[in-house]
Each structure stands twice: as structure tokens, then as C-alpha cells.
Design a protein around this motif. Structure first.
Motif, PDB file in Angstrom:
ATOM      1  N   HIS A   1       0.783  -0.846  -0.085  1.00 15.79           N
ATOM      2  CA  HIS A   1      -0.297   0.082   0.025  1.00 15.79           C
ATOM      3  C   HIS A   1       0.842   1.330   0.090  1.00 15.79           C
ATOM      4  O   HIS A   1       0.916   2.314  -0.820  1.00 15.79           O
ATOM      5  CB  HIS A   1      -1.037   0.259   1.328  1.00 15.79           C
ATOM      6  CG  HIS A   1      -1.865   0.891   0.534  1.00 15.79           C
ATOM      7  ND1 HIS A   1      -2.838   1.117   0.047  1.00 15.79           N
ATOM      8  CD2 HIS A   1      -1.977   2.092   1.882  1.00 15.79           C
ATOM      9  CE1 HIS A   1      -3.285   2.329   0.644  1.00 15.79           C
ATOM     10  NE2 HIS A   1      -2.404   3.041   1.590  1.00 15.79           N
ATOM     11  N   VAL A   2       1.572   1.383   0.829  1.00 15.16           N
ATOM     12  CA  VAL A   2       3.275   2.630   0.693  1.00 15.16           C
ATOM     13  C   VAL A   2       3.566   2.693  -0.166  1.00 15.16           C
ATOM     14  O   VAL A   2       3.391   3.407  -0.967  1.00 15.16           O
ATOM     15  CB  VAL A   2       4.015   2.052   1.989  1.00 15.16           C
ATOM     16  CG1 VAL A   2       4.870   2.840   1.953  1.00 15.16           C
ATOM     17  CG2 VAL A   2       3.291   2.450   3.426  1.00 15.16           C
TER      18      VAL A   2
ATOM     19  N   ILE B   1       3.156   5.913  -2.998  1.00 14.64           N
ATOM     20  CA  ILE B   1       4.253   6.637  -2.871  1.00 14.64           C
ATOM     21  C   ILE B   1       4.338   7.093  -4.446  1.00 14.64           C
ATOM     22  O   ILE B   1       4.725   7.559  -5.087  1.00 14.64           O
ATOM     23  CB  ILE B   1       5.368   6.592  -2.601  1.00 14.64           C
ATOM     24  CG1 ILE B   1       6.049   6.486  -0.914  1.00 14.64           C
ATOM     25  CG2 ILE B   1       6.129   6.648  -3.020  1.00 14.64           C
ATOM     26  CD1 ILE B   1       6.644   5.739  -0.510  1.00 14.64           C
ATOM     27  N   ASN B   2       4.391   6.267  -5.082  1.00 14.96           N
ATOM     28  CA  ASN B   2       3.978   5.958  -7.102  1.00 14.96           C
ATOM     29  C   ASN B   2       2.415   6.721  -7.650  1.00 14.96           C
ATOM     30  O   ASN B   2       2.934   7.918  -8.362  1.00 14.96           O
ATOM     31  CB  ASN B   2       4.013   4.760  -7.106  1.00 14.96           C
ATOM     32  CG  ASN B   2       5.189   3.879  -7.015  1.00 14.96           C
ATOM     33  OD1 ASN B   2       6.674   4.578  -7.327  1.00 14.96           O
ATOM     34  ND2 ASN B   2       5.162   2.209  -6.823  1.00 14.96           N
ATOM     35  N   GLU B   3       1.997   7.339  -6.855  1.00 16.68           N
ATOM     36  CA  GLU B   3       0.739   7.657  -6.996  1.00 16.68           C
ATOM     37  C   GLU B   3       0.767   9.089  -7.254  1.00 16.68           C
ATOM     38  O   GLU B   3       0.457  10.188  -7.697  1.00 16.68           O
ATOM     39  CB  GLU B   3      -0.331   7.452  -6.246  1.00 16.68           C
ATOM     40  CG  GLU B   3      -0.982   5.648  -7.406  1.00 16.68           C
ATOM     41  CD  GLU B   3      -2.156   5.075  -6.514  1.00 16.68           C
ATOM     42  OE1 GLU B   3      -2.594   5.474  -5.884  1.00 16.68           O
ATOM     43  OE2 GLU B   3      -2.713   3.697  -7.001  1.00 16.68           O
ATOM     44  N   ARG B   4       1.234   8.994  -5.952  1.00 13.72           N
ATOM     45  CA  ARG B   4       1.881  11.039  -5.572  1.00 13.72           C
ATOM     46  C   ARG B   4       2.276  11.574  -5.339  1.00 13.72           C
ATOM     47  O   ARG B   4       2.490  12.907  -6.127  1.00 13.72           O
ATOM     48  CB  ARG B   4       1.224  10.622  -3.546  1.00 13.72           C
ATOM     49  CG  ARG B   4      -0.003  10.626  -3.631  1.00 13.72           C
ATOM     50  CD  ARG B   4       0.317  10.556  -1.689  1.00 13.72           C
ATOM     51  NE  ARG B   4      -0.656  10.064  -0.938  1.00 13.72           N
ATOM     52  CZ  ARG B   4      -0.710   9.678   0.345  1.00 13.72           C
ATOM     53  NH1 ARG B   4       0.188  10.412   1.116  1.00 13.72           N
ATOM     54  NH2 ARG B   4      -2.200   9.516   0.477  1.00 13.72           N
TER      55      ARG B   4
ATOM     56  N   GLU C   1      10.143  14.094  -3.430  1.00 11.28           N
ATOM     57  CA  GLU C   1       9.288  15.111  -2.832  1.00 11.28           C
ATOM     58  C   GLU C   1       8.703  13.971  -1.548  1.00 11.28           C
ATOM     59  O   GLU C   1       7.279  14.471  -1.165  1.00 11.28           O
ATOM     60  CB  GLU C   1       7.813  15.014  -3.804  1.00 11.28           C
ATOM     61  CG  GLU C   1       8.341  15.868  -5.581  1.00 11.28           C
ATOM     62  CD  GLU C   1       6.986  14.816  -6.079  1.00 11.28           C
ATOM     63  OE1 GLU C   1       7.420  16.175  -7.270  1.00 11.28           O
ATOM     64  OE2 GLU C   1       6.336  14.495  -6.137  1.00 11.28           O
ATOM     65  N   TYR C   2       9.141  13.080  -1.202  1.00 13.69           N
ATOM     66  CA  TYR C   2       8.825  12.339   0.009  1.00 13.69           C
ATOM     67  C   TYR C   2      10.348  11.654   0.958  1.00 13.69           C
ATOM     68  O   TYR C   2      10.989  12.154   0.307  1.00 13.69           O
ATOM     69  CB  TYR C   2       8.066  11.086  -0.544  1.00 13.69           C
ATOM     70  CG  TYR C   2       8.543  10.028  -1.185  1.00 13.69           C
ATOM     71  CD1 TYR C   2       9.745   8.368  -0.146  1.00 13.69           C
ATOM     72  CD2 TYR C   2       8.538   9.480  -2.580  1.00 13.69           C
ATOM     73  CE1 TYR C   2      10.358   7.973  -1.114  1.00 13.69           C
ATOM     74  CE2 TYR C   2       9.515   8.876  -2.531  1.00 13.69           C
ATOM     75  CZ  TYR C   2      10.581   8.283  -2.403  1.00 13.69           C
ATOM     76  OH  TYR C   2      11.304   7.077  -3.456  1.00 13.69           O
ATOM     77  N   ALA C   3       9.817  10.780   2.092  1.00 13.38           N
ATOM     78  CA  ALA C   3      10.727  10.633   3.170  1.00 13.38           C
ATOM     79  C   ALA C   3      10.609   9.392   3.220  1.00 13.38           C
ATOM     80  O   ALA C   3       9.297   9.628   3.885  1.00 13.38           O
ATOM     81  CB  ALA C   3      12.066  11.997   3.517  1.00 13.38           C
ATOM     82  N   LEU C   4      11.145   8.417   4.181  1.00 10.50           N
ATOM     83  CA  LEU C   4      10.254   7.362   4.539  1.00 10.50           C
ATOM     84  C   LEU C   4      11.411   7.213   6.122  1.00 10.50           C
ATOM     85  O   LEU C   4      12.112   7.354   6.075  1.00 10.50           O
ATOM     86  CB  LEU C   4      11.032   6.340   3.842  1.00 10.50           C
ATOM     87  CG  LEU C   4       9.783   6.197   2.586  1.00 10.50           C
ATOM     88  CD1 LEU C   4      10.169   4.836   1.505  1.00 10.50           C
ATOM     89  CD2 LEU C   4       8.961   5.347   3.662  1.00 10.50           C
TER      90      LEU C   4
END
Length: 287
Positions: A99-100, A104-107, A113-116
Motif C-alpha cells: 500500500h505504501v 508513493i508512486n501515485e502521489r 518529494e517524499y521521505a520514509l
């Protein structure tokens, strides 16, 4: 034929040993689940009171303001992902990770643009293999974690939002429903929302020295408590998933033993029949 019988017997013995292991793991997970469920329940009253106080200030005061309560333009999103350190827990890890990864791939179009922030070795290895941006992680948490065990990573997550490393923080984990059911949960942790219109008419607080100074201390603690509460919830779901997986594995092993035993008996009977036939044939040839 005798070689085939030995092979079948060896498979029966190996499956019995496997069943003993899965049965023992089921019992261990059941005991851990009981403690984890109690921990999660004991933490709930604290979170309820913390939310009540924060709500009273955030929604009941027009003057109190704090950056953690205010939305800002989204340049970067943080994802706090809770997984386990090991497998053998059914779909517990894969449900969250798929799900994550899909979200991430969709958003996002770029890794910038992201960090985990990842809890658990399974999740850490998953995202590392895909070369995804990980800014913090923790592994090796005990089955019954204390707040001290996750204080550092929770504080860092809140601090990264405060210094605008990312502009929002989402948390993903498995919510414990029952021993046989858990729910994949996505929760927006920061900025803190949902306080408007929720002030209890029976609640009356006096704040010293001021509401703003109390929020400065209380809001980071509240956000850290949200993360800790989710971790306790996820640990209960993990133990439940592992208990169910091991129970299913034990049942499957028992079914296999039954099938192998039936095959063994058939082959053994066929071997006996063949030997009798050969003996009768030999006697007839001597006559």
C-alpha cells in the motif's frame, strides 16, 4: 519400492518436526499477543486524556497558535511505516508495504518529494531494495516496547516536521481488531487536525503560565504519543497475525501428515502384495 517407502517415511518425520515448531511458535505468539493487547489497552486512557487537554486548548482558544496545528504548502511528504523485524506473519508486512509503495508512486514524481521513516527490518529491506529515500529507521524493537525504546525515532519524526524537512507526516500500520483480524490504517499525524468543534462542555481547565507555552511542550509529546500508540497497536496485530499464520501452518502440516501416512500405507500394502505374489510365483515354478 522400499526406497519410496523410506522417502515417504522421511517426509512424514520432517513434517511432524515442522508441526512441532509451528505449534510452539503459535503458543509463543499467543502469549505475546495477550501482553501486547493489554499494553495497548492500558495506553488508551492516557491518550484520551492527552487529546482532551490538547483539544481544549487548540479548539477552545482563539489566541493559542502553534506550527504543528497549521497547514502549510506541501513540498515534501513524510511517511512513517511500521512493519515487523521478521516474517512468518501471514500478510502482516506485505499489506502495509504494498500500500505504501503504491501510494508513493501515485502521489510523487520524484524521490525529492517524499521521505520514509521505517520501523522494522522487513520494511527497511523492502525500501532499500527499491532505492527509496529513507531518512531514519529502527529495528530490533522488543515484543513489548516501552516508550523509551521509540522515543528517539518519534522525537526525530516530529522534529523533522518542525524544521520543515517535510510538510506533512502520514503513518501506516496494521490496526489490531481481534485475534483473527487486523486493518491496514493510514493516519495523518502532522499537522495535527480534527480539534475544531470537539470541545467538551464539561471540561474546564486553567493554564499556567499560558496556553501557547503549554502547547509548545504538549503538542510534540502528543504527536510522539500518537506514534507510540500506533506501535503498540501494530505489535498486537503482528502477534495476532503470526499466531494465526502458525496455526494455519500447523493445520496444514497435520493434513500433509495424514496424506503422507495414507500414501505410505498404500505403498506398503502394495509392496507386501508384490512380495507375496513373487513368493507364490516362485513356489509354483518349483513345482
Amino acid at each position: 519400492m522400499r526406497v519410496a517407502l523410506r522417502d515417504i517415511k522421511a517426509r512424514i518425520d520432517a513434517t511432524k518436526k515442522t508441526m512441532q515448531i509451528t505449534k510452539a511458535m503459535e503458543m509463543v505468539s499467543a502469549a505475546a499477543l495477550n501482553r501486547a493487547e493489554q499494553n495497548a489497552k492500558r495506553f488508551t486512557p492516557y491518550m484520551d486524556k492527552m487529546q482532551e487537554v490538547v483539544t481544549s486548548i487548540a479548539a477552545g482558544s482563539k489566541s493559542a497558535r502553534h506550527p504543528m496545528l497549521s497547514s502549510r504548502p506541501i513540498k515534501k511528504t513524510g511517511y512513517f511505516v511500521i512493519t515487523a523485524d521478521r516474517g512468518l506473519a501471514g500478510a502482516y508486512n506485505s499489506n502495509v508495504l504494498r500500500h505504501v509503495y503504491r501510494t508513493i508512486n501515485e502521489r510523487h514524481q520524484s524521490p525529492d518529494e517524499y521521505a520514509l521513516i521505517v520501523v522494522g527490518k522487513v520494511g527497511l529491506n523492502f525500501f532499500k531494495r527499491r532505492n527509496m529515500t529513507i531518512i531514519d529507521s529502527i529495528t530490533g524493537l522488543p515484543d513489548q516496547p516501552s516508550f523509551a525504546d521509540i522515543k528517539a525515532i518519534a522525537s526525530k519524526a516530529v522534529g523533522l516536521y518542525a524544521n520543515e524537512t517535510f510538510d506533512e507526516l502520514y503513518m501506516y500500520y496494521n490496526h489490531f481488531v481481534s485475534a483473527i483480524q487486523s486493518e491496514l490504517t493510514e493516519r495523518k499525524v502532522l499537522p495535527l487536525t480534527g480539534f475544531e468543534g470537539t470541545v467538551s462542555s464539561n471540561a474546564a481547565y486553567e493554564y499556567e503560565p499560558s496556553e501557547e507555552e503549554i502547547l509548545e511542550v504538549l503538542l510534540p509529546q502528543y504527536a510522539e504519543s500518537l506514534i507510540y500508540g500506533a506501535l503498540l497497536d501494530a505489535k498486537a496485530a503482528e502477534h495476532a497475525s503470526r499466531m494465526t499464520a502458525m496455526r494455519n501452518a500447523t493445520d496444514n502440516a497435520d493434513d500433509l501428515i495424514g496424506q503422507f501416512t495414507l500414501t505410505y500405507n498404500r505403498e506398503r500394502q502394495a509392496a507386501i502384495t508384490q512380495e507375496i505374489t513373487e513368493i507364490v510365483g516362485g513356489v509354483a515354478a518349483l513345482e
